[in-house]
Design a protein around this motif. Structure first.
Motif, PDB file in Angstrom:
ATOM      1  N   HIS A 257       0.850  -1.190   0.000  1.00 40.98           N
ATOM      2  CA  HIS A 257       0.000   0.000   0.000  1.00 40.98           C
ATOM      3  C   HIS A 257       0.885   1.239   0.000  1.00 40.98           C
ATOM      4  N   THR A 259       1.712   5.091   1.199  1.00 40.12           N
ATOM      5  CA  THR A 259       1.503   6.055   2.276  1.00 40.12           C
ATOM      6  C   THR A 259       1.631   7.471   1.708  1.00 40.12           C
ATOM      7  N   GLU A 260       1.355   8.470   2.535  1.00 41.15           N
ATOM      8  CA  GLU A 260       1.489   9.854   2.092  1.00 41.15           C
ATOM      9  C   GLU A 260       2.921  10.147   1.654  1.00 41.15           C
ATOM     10  N   PHE A 263       3.432   8.709  -1.792  1.00 43.06           N
ATOM     11  CA  PHE A 263       2.819   9.564  -2.800  1.00 43.06           C
ATOM     12  C   PHE A 263       3.709  10.762  -3.112  1.00 43.06           C
ATOM     13  N   GLU A 264       4.251  11.378  -2.059  1.00 44.91           N
ATOM     14  CA  GLU A 264       5.092  12.552  -2.284  1.00 44.91           C
ATOM     15  C   GLU A 264       6.349  12.187  -3.059  1.00 44.91           C
ATOM     16  N   GLU A 267       5.318  11.503  -6.758  1.00 47.16           N
ATOM     17  CA  GLU A 267       4.986  12.752  -7.452  1.00 47.16           C
ATOM     18  C   GLU A 267       6.231  13.595  -7.707  1.00 47.16           C
ATOM     19  N   ARG A 283      -0.218  11.448 -11.296  1.00 48.82           N
ATOM     20  CA  ARG A 283      -1.576  11.175 -10.819  1.00 48.82           C
ATOM     21  C   ARG A 283      -1.579   9.954  -9.909  1.00 48.82           C
ATOM     22  N   ALA A 284      -0.545   9.897  -9.059  1.00 49.21           N
ATOM     23  CA  ALA A 284      -0.322   8.712  -8.228  1.00 49.21           C
ATOM     24  C   ALA A 284      -1.534   8.366  -7.374  1.00 49.21           C
ATOM     25  N   ARG A 285      -2.209   9.367  -6.857  1.00 52.44           N
ATOM     26  CA  ARG A 285      -3.353   9.092  -5.970  1.00 52.44           C
ATOM     27  C   ARG A 285      -4.507   8.467  -6.742  1.00 52.44           C
ATOM     28  N   LEU A 286      -4.631   8.845  -8.004  1.00 49.33           N
ATOM     29  CA  LEU A 286      -5.678   8.255  -8.837  1.00 49.33           C
ATOM     30  C   LEU A 286      -5.377   6.793  -9.160  1.00 49.33           C
ATOM     31  N   ASN A 288      -3.649   4.631  -7.319  1.00 48.60           N
ATOM     32  CA  ASN A 288      -3.131   4.128  -6.051  1.00 48.60           C
ATOM     33  C   ASN A 288      -2.848   2.624  -6.092  1.00 48.60           C
TER      34      ASN A 288
END
Length: 458
Positions: A257, A259-260, A263-264, A267, A283-286, A288
């Motif tokens: 999974h 984590t924040e 993601f940072e 990106e 668009r990493a959060r999209l 995921n």
């Protein structure tokens, strides 16, 4: 092999200074400060010799900074600033994992200088983990003291003596700082480094700075059973039951999974890729779930970035070749991902093994550490110092995969960053805790420059 340091300095005095710095690194590598979990096996005379050697190598530092010995052998230096607030802590440890000469090209405690030019390296246990950084800190402080520099605020040097085992020395230093009401505005310890080819589509060097680190726990799997002669074994011996438990655990990996911090990182690095990968990474959060699955399969390092890992590291059974073991035992080294916990990890282990006769215990459990911010003055100073030392490098946060003494400092500081200021190839990273550990002279000297920049800004 060469006896001189080729540094490409523009002035003879710069070359002499570099040669002296490398010589001091070699002298300290040659002191075999090997820490052992059973401290009765530790040769404390080597640690005493290391501590006693430092004043002769760094006289200006020791004339200006105060030094306390904490928990027997850890060291805490204080460099008084013009003001006591907003203190900085520069950390390293001087214990090393045990090594013998077996398999080494050059003996681990000879500190052999090998090669010429840009490839010239010092070989030896501790060059990367972590005496190289410790010596770079000492060199930077000695140089700044020598030119009469005084920091605006206090600077502490924290050098642990048992990071490779329990970290009790660093923990005691934190207790001491806490008792004095000191909350550092910046802590820098070992951790990430300047690396290449670790992220798909990114060709520039990447400086990965740990803003957190995984939790670490030793999980023991124990099977107790009647012994007997090996000539009449039951179908399910203690070792067979233990082996089944291990294979079940190995077959059921922890879920991947993001984590924040993941993601940072994605990106940040995504802005330096091209083509379809850039579209996805920005668009990493999209994306995921597919991204977590991708990183979980790319390689061992990227897989460890996105999941809890478990590795069986020790096995024990019978004391004789012809005896059935009355107890079979395995030790599993578990690194717990951000967003998980010791309790969640143990639930996974029990579900994977599915055998009540396998006793599962957690020893020395440590939760994942708090996450330090990637905005503000402390973070920006780290970024600026890296970019000035290694121009063209991309700086990104990440979750450190290993454990360090800095995890204890999260009790007294919100700004704890884990970065070893060295460029490390994949081959060099593979020597950590393994044979043929070495550091290139050029990157060691760059590490000194990194710490000088940090100090000058404090």
């Amino acid at each position: 092999m060469s006896d001189s340091v080729a540094v490409g300095a523009s002035h003879p005095e710069e070359s002499n200074s570099a040669t002296d710095a490398v010589s001091r690194l070699q002298e300290l590598i040659r002191i075999p400060t090997m820490s052992r979990l059973d401290e009765t096996e530790t040769v404390w005379a080597d640690f005493d010799r290391f501590v006693a050697t430092l004043p002769s190598l760094y006289p200006a530092l020791h004339a200006t900074l105060s030094r306390e010995v904490v928990a027997g052998h850890s060291l805490l230096y204080r460099w008084p600033g013009a003001a006591a607030g907003d203190a900085t802590v520069l950390m390293a440890h001087y214990d090393v994992v045990p090594a013998t000469s077996d398999g080494w090209t050059h003996p681990p405690f000879d500190a052999t200088l090998v090669g010429e030019g840009a490839s010239q390296s010092v070989w030896g246990r501790g060059t990367l983990d972590d005496k190289g950084a410790l010596v770079a800190i000492l060199e930077a402080v000695e140089a700044q003291v020598g030119v009469g520099f005084q920091p605006a605020n206090d600077i502490y040097l924290s050098f642990g003596h048992n990071e490779e085992t329990t970290g009790a020395g660093a923990s005691a230093i934190v207790d001491l700082l806490a008792s004095r009401g000191i909350r550092p505005a910046l802590v820098i310890d070992e951790g990430g480094a300047v690396v290449e080819n670790i992220f798909p589509g990114v060709t520039k060097p990447i400086a990965v700075v740990g803003v957190s680190e995984k939790g670490i726990t030793s999980v023991t799997l124990t099977v107790n059973q009647s012994g007997g002669h090996a000539s009449t074994p039951p179908r399910m011996t203690a070792t067979v039951r233990l082996a089944r438990a291990i294979t079940r655990l190995n077959a059921r990996r922890f879920a991947a999974h993001l984590t924040e911090t993941n993601f940072e990182m994605i990106e940040t690095l995504g802005a330096h890729t091209s083509g379809p990968l850039r579209f996805v990474f920005e668009r990493a959060r999209l994306f995921n779930r597919p991204l977590a699955a991708l990183l979980g399969r790319l390689g061992d390092e990227t897989s460890a970035m996105v999941r809890t890992t478990a590795a069986v590291t020790q096995l024990s059974g019978a004391q004789a070749a012809n005896a059935l073991p009355e107890q079979a035992r395995a030790v599993v080294n578990v690194r717990i991902a951000q967003g998980s916990s010791v309790a969640a990890m143990l639930r996974h282990v029990r579900r994977a093994i599915r055998d009540p006769l396998v006793v599962i215990d957690a020893e020395l459990p440590n939760e994942p550490s708090a996450v330090s911010p990637t905005t503000g003055a402390a973070w920006q100073l780290v970024v600026d110092s890296i970019e000035a030392t290694y121009p063209g490098t991309i700086v990104t946060p990440y979750v450190m995969l290993g454990a360090s003494d800095s995890r204890h400092f999260t009790r007294v500081s919100d700004f704890v960053y884990r970065f070893s200021p060295f460029r490390m190839s994949s081959d060099e990273r593979a020597t950590l805790h393994a044979v043929n550990e070495r550091v290139t002279v050029s990157t060691f000297l760059a590490g000194i420059e990194f710490y000088r920049r940090v100090i000058a800004a404090r």
